[in-house]
Enzyme design. Structure first.
Site, short mmCIF file in Angstrom:
data_model
loop_
_atom_site.label_atom_id
_atom_site.label_comp_id
_atom_site.label_asym_id
_atom_site.label_seq_id
_atom_site.Cartn_x
_atom_site.Cartn_y
_atom_site.Cartn_z
N VAL A 97 0.87 -1.19 0.00
CA VAL A 97 0.00 0.00 0.00
C VAL A 97 0.90 1.23 0.00
O VAL A 97 1.73 1.39 0.90
CB VAL A 97 -0.94 0.01 1.22
CG1 VAL A 97 -1.78 1.28 1.25
CG2 VAL A 97 -1.83 -1.22 1.22
N HIS A 101 3.19 3.13 6.63
CA HIS A 101 2.54 2.48 7.77
C HIS A 101 3.52 1.53 8.44
O HIS A 101 4.50 1.10 7.85
CB HIS A 101 1.27 1.74 7.34
CG HIS A 101 1.47 0.70 6.27
ND1 HIS A 101 1.70 1.03 4.95
CD2 HIS A 101 1.48 -0.63 6.32
CE1 HIS A 101 1.83 -0.07 4.24
NE2 HIS A 101 1.71 -1.10 5.05
#
Length: 135
Positions: A97, A101
């Site tokens: 993605v 993160h």
């Protein structure tokens, strides 16, 4: 925030999730494809593709994310037994993605290593052999 980014959509509440934690800067939720009994994603709400996009003004949020990982590890009962915090950065780093993160992973024994290939290991199987410590 990015219009098409799945994590931005989650932060905007356009995609449902059950937050483990949320404040002005960060959102944490269980990974939908866990690799261990505990697999939590910690996501800065501000869109950054990866660590290369992070600037000096982002340092407090990144530090806060690491402290949050420790807090969640404690809440999930894995702080003492051990856990891993991982940032996959870029295609060859395994990032899927394109939004920075952190993966908090634990709750079972994790294999040693850092995603190295077998040929990167020493003949005895240790990834530390040959490393220059303190250089």
């Amino acid at each position: 925030m990015s219009d098409e980014c799945i994590f931005c959509k989650i932060a905007r509440k356009e995609v449902p999730t059950e937050p483990v934690y949320e404040d002005h800067d960060l959102l944490a939720f269980d990974d939908i494809h866990p690799v261990a009994p505990v697999h939590v994603l910690i996501v800065p709400k501000e869109h950054m593709v990866n660590l290369n996009d992070a600037g000096k003004n982002d340092v407090p949020v990144l530090g806060k994310a690491l402290r949050l990982a420790a807090k969640i590890a404690d809440e999930r009962g894995i702080a003492e037994s051990g856990y891993r915090v991982v940032v996959n950065n870029g295609e060859q780093g395994g990032q899927v993605v394109p939004h920075l993160h952190f993966h908090l992973v634990g709750g079972r024994p994790l294999t040693p290593g850092l995603g190295l290939r077998r040929e990167d290991l020493s003949p005895g199987g240790s990834f530390l052999t040959g490393c220059r410590i303190g250089v």
